[in-house]
Scaffold this active site. Sequence first.
Site, PDB file in Angstrom:
ATOM      1  N   PRO A   1       6.787   1.762  -4.863  1.00  0.00           N
ATOM      2  CA  PRO A   1       7.180   1.864  -3.475  1.00  0.00           C
ATOM      3  C   PRO A   1       8.164   2.974  -3.161  1.00  0.00           C
ATOM      4  O   PRO A   1       9.101   3.243  -3.891  1.00  0.00           O
ATOM      5  CB  PRO A   1       7.860   0.515  -3.238  1.00  0.00           C
ATOM      6  CG  PRO A   1       8.311   0.062  -4.577  1.00  0.00           C
ATOM      7  CD  PRO A   1       7.760   0.969  -5.600  1.00  0.00           C
ATOM      8  N   GLU A   2       7.929   3.565  -2.019  1.00  0.00           N
ATOM      9  CA  GLU A   2       8.905   4.436  -1.389  1.00  0.00           C
ATOM     10  C   GLU A   2       9.424   3.687  -0.164  1.00  0.00           C
ATOM     11  O   GLU A   2       9.097   2.509   0.025  1.00  0.00           O
ATOM     12  CB  GLU A   2       8.254   5.765  -0.988  1.00  0.00           C
ATOM     13  CG  GLU A   2       7.619   6.487  -2.180  1.00  0.00           C
ATOM     14  CD  GLU A   2       6.972   7.817  -1.824  1.00  0.00           C
ATOM     15  OE1 GLU A   2       7.398   8.440  -0.847  1.00  0.00           O
ATOM     16  OE2 GLU A   2       6.040   8.212  -2.527  1.00  0.00           O
TER      17      GLU A   2
END
Length: 274
Positions: free
Chosen positions: A2-3
């Site tokens: 995830p960003e």
Amino acid sequence: MPELAEVETIKNVLAPQLCGRTVTEIVVERPEVIAHPEAELFTESILGTVITTLQRRGKYLMISLQNGGTLVIHLRMTGELFVTPKDYLLKKHTHVIIRLDNETELRFIDMRRFGRLWYLRKGETDTYTGISTLGPEPFDEQLTAAYLEGKAGKSKKAIKDWLLCQQFIAGIGNIYSDEILFAAGIDPRREAKSLKKTEWKRLVQTIPQTMRFFVEKNEISAEDYLREGGEDYRNTPFLRVYGHAGEPCTRCHRPLSGCRVAGRSSVYCPCCQK
DNA sequence: CCCTGCCTGCTG
DNA sequence: CAGCAGGCAGGG
């Protein structure tokens, strides 16, 4: 995984499932994912307390507790979080289970085991998580062209590499740095200090625009989120360069190029990005 | 500054 | 089988 956009999605899905719940039991299968404090103290500190609010800062998820403490989680590359019914099929690489008072549990799963959890006591100075070193959020009004130019104006780093530095802007990772630079029409390999004023202006606009766009595209119901197992990215069909090397550019229809910038795989359009 | 290590799993 | 994967800390 995830960003910023993905952590925001996870926060939005988990918040209604967690807020107001009391922690009844904690199972730590892999103590090494607990970065601070030592796993036993981590467990006993959180046990019996009520979860009050969830926040995101950069790529960190912060879970505030009624005892004044904070549970901090960073998913790094492959970390996942789900709230599941207590008998829900246990995924491989489930390292921490936090059981709640309504027959559900928060599960931390991480194939590569890079992700980390921390517990900060009420009032404890955070020298552990790295949150204190983060730069402004992409949506912060502090993030102006002057800020970018001031921070990066002398840097010999490639602009893509610079965007990945969390101390300058929090939350941008390898996917969205490519998407942002495509939107801004800037070659990812350019030295940061070579950017002109007009380019900083374009960049400072495309950063929040791009991040907002992908946060919206990522929106998902709790049911779909659990069903899809966090494996499918809803924003994938909307990525314009990342993962599309060799395919035609959506803007000029000439093939996108792949390259490595600071050791990270990168995609850009040689025609549209100068 | 760039580079490696940390891990497991998937792809070519 | 090598190489690579959406991240980051730590080392030289």
